[in-house]
Design an enzyme around this catalytic site. Structure first.
Site, short mmCIF file in Angstrom:
data_model
loop_
_atom_site.label_atom_id
_atom_site.label_comp_id
_atom_site.label_asym_id
_atom_site.label_seq_id
_atom_site.Cartn_x
_atom_site.Cartn_y
_atom_site.Cartn_z
N TYR A 32 0.81 -1.28 0.06
CA TYR A 32 0.13 0.21 0.17
C TYR A 32 0.80 1.23 0.14
O TYR A 32 2.07 1.32 0.42
CB TYR A 32 -0.79 0.01 1.20
CG TYR A 32 -0.36 0.32 2.50
CD1 TYR A 32 0.48 -0.42 3.17
CD2 TYR A 32 -0.49 1.75 3.21
CE1 TYR A 32 1.14 -0.23 4.33
CE2 TYR A 32 0.21 2.05 4.16
CZ TYR A 32 0.95 1.18 4.90
OH TYR A 32 1.44 1.29 6.15
N ARG A 51 7.75 3.59 -5.08
CA ARG A 51 8.01 2.68 -3.96
C ARG A 51 6.97 2.04 -4.15
O ARG A 51 7.32 0.45 -3.70
CB ARG A 51 7.87 3.60 -2.76
CG ARG A 51 8.21 2.73 -1.32
CD ARG A 51 8.30 3.51 -0.27
NE ARG A 51 7.07 4.15 0.24
CZ ARG A 51 6.86 4.89 1.11
NH1 ARG A 51 8.08 5.30 1.94
NH2 ARG A 51 5.66 5.49 1.55
N LYS A 145 6.56 -2.08 1.94
CA LYS A 145 5.13 -1.46 2.69
C LYS A 145 4.11 -2.29 2.54
O LYS A 145 3.06 -2.09 1.55
CB LYS A 145 4.67 0.15 2.01
CG LYS A 145 4.10 0.99 2.90
CD LYS A 145 4.49 2.44 2.38
CE LYS A 145 3.32 3.54 3.21
NZ LYS A 145 3.59 3.38 4.69
N GLU A 177 12.81 2.81 13.73
CA GLU A 177 11.95 3.88 13.14
C GLU A 177 10.71 3.93 14.05
O GLU A 177 10.45 3.04 15.13
CB GLU A 177 11.58 3.71 11.69
CG GLU A 177 10.79 2.32 11.53
CD GLU A 177 10.21 2.01 10.26
OE1 GLU A 177 10.20 3.03 9.36
OE2 GLU A 177 10.26 0.92 9.76
N LEU A 201 11.01 1.33 6.85
CA LEU A 201 10.49 1.75 5.71
C LEU A 201 11.39 2.89 5.12
O LEU A 201 11.75 3.86 5.92
CB LEU A 201 9.25 2.24 5.71
CG LEU A 201 8.35 2.54 4.55
CD1 LEU A 201 8.12 1.18 3.66
CD2 LEU A 201 7.02 3.46 4.67
N1 PDD Z 1 2.93 5.39 7.26
N2 PDD Z 1 7.78 4.04 8.67
C1 PDD Z 1 6.35 3.36 8.75
C2 PDD Z 1 6.59 1.95 9.35
C3 PDD Z 1 5.42 3.70 8.06
O1 PDD Z 1 4.22 3.10 8.02
C4 PDD Z 1 5.58 5.16 7.39
C5 PDD Z 1 4.41 5.71 6.83
C6 PDD Z 1 7.04 5.87 7.31
C7 PDD Z 1 6.86 7.15 6.82
O2 PDD Z 1 7.11 6.95 5.27
P1 PDD Z 1 6.42 8.22 4.31
O3 PDD Z 1 7.33 9.35 4.61
O4 PDD Z 1 6.78 7.53 2.97
O5 PDD Z 1 4.95 8.40 4.71
C8 PDD Z 1 7.98 5.30 7.96
C9 PDD Z 1 1.76 5.78 6.51
C10 PDD Z 1 1.81 7.20 6.41
C11 PDD Z 1 0.82 5.16 7.18
O6 PDD Z 1 0.80 3.84 7.24
O7 PDD Z 1 -0.36 5.42 7.29
#
Ligand code: PDD
Length: 277
Positions: A32, A51, A145, A177, A201
């Site tokens: 996703y 991605r 993801k 993270e 991620l």
């Molecule tokens: N989450 N790390 C994890 C485990 C994440 O699920 C996310 C994003 C990030 C940040 O990634 P990005 O900058 O690409 O949004 C880091 C999204 C927002 C979610 O699951 O709602």
């Protein structure tokens, strides 16, 4: 208004019913993305979709649409939903088939939702947030993801139960993270963050913020750091599509720095907002 898309059709969100044998439902067998839309423009959409392609490839799932086709569908959804500030959720699964673990002979499913943005308030950005340090209990391919978010959900809830905004995860003695964010510590003017390997991620916001830091002449070290290092940091922060650049002002019982968002976090967030436009 909110709108959904499922396997070729745009529909009112409430009316979409996912078939019981959908593999996202049965196995979490899919990947996703979450894309934020500011004033009609999906922010860093290309990066998110690339991605998504990489995540799909990593789980041997063939993408049913090209990046360009997905971009067109996202624009169409936003127009149909009449949304300017929105969040797009996009999911691709291994399709609909009677429940057997091995890959089915079925086309992938594509679902999307288009909803009004749920942005954090300026008060939250100005105050910063408290986080909880928790064990990282996830699998070893966190760069994908994937829909399998159970450890993330459990960590986020444990953090919430402790009055925290986020869980910052620790694996083998190092901070990886957040449960849905990337995490950073700042010491002596240098930003530290976990290297972009399989254990985190590779956040799209992270990449943008590293770029912004370079433009500001702020040194970034993609290095492992310990929970103790985080507790003793001058500043700390989180990044994600929805949280942008968000100061961590407390880790469990330890106040970070002055207990307020520090100068580096504020500079990075301001410059990041320029990028948003
Ligand atoms: N989450 N790390 C994890 C485990 C994440 O699920 C996310 C994003 C990030 C940040 O990634 P990005 O900058 O690409 O949004 C880091 C999204 C927002 C979610 O699951 O709602």
């Amino acid at each position: 208004m909110s709108l959904a898309f499922f396997n070729g059709e745009f529909l009112p969100t409430e009316s979409v019913v996912i078939p019981i044998d959908e593999r996202g439902h049965q196995f979490g067998d899919g990947v996703y993305e979450v894309i934020k839309v500011y004033d009609g423009k999906p922010f860093l959409m290309r990066e998110h979709l690339v991605r998504l392609e990489n995540s799909a490839k990593a789980i041997r799932l063939e993408m049913p649409y090209s990046v360009e086709q997905l971009e067109d569908l996202i624009h169409e959804g936003l127009t149909r939903a009449e949304l300017r500030d929105a969040q797009v959720y996009l999911q691709i699964t291994r399709g609909i088939a009677v429940r057997l673990h091995a890959f089915p002979d079925a086309p992938p499913s594509v679902s999307m939702t288009f909803r009004p943005s749920k942005s954090l308030t300026e008060e939250v950005f100005n105050a910063g947030v408290k986080v909880a340090l928790l064990d990282d209990e996830r699998w070893l391919n966190c760069y994908i993801k994937s829909l399998n978010l159970l450890p993330n959900v459990l960590a986020k809830q444990t953090a919430a139960d402790r009055g925290c905004f986020e869980a910052v995860l620790v694996r083998d003695g190092y901070v990886t993270e957040g449960s849905s964010t990337n995490a950073y510590a700042v010491k002596d003017g240098v930003v530290y963050t976990h290297p972009a390997n399989k254990r985190i991620l590779h956040g799209i916001t992270r990449a943008a913020v590293l770029q912004v830091a370079a433009e500001l002449g702020i040194e970034v070290r993609e290095e492992l750091y310990t929970p103790e290092f985080l507790l003793n940091a001058d500043e700390a922060f989180l990044t994600s599509t929805t949280a942008e650049v968000l100061a961590i002002t407390q880790v469990d019982d330890t106040v970070i720095g002055t207990g307020k968002p520090g100068p580096i976090v504020r500079k990075l967030h301001a410059k990041f907002r320029e990028l948003i436009g």
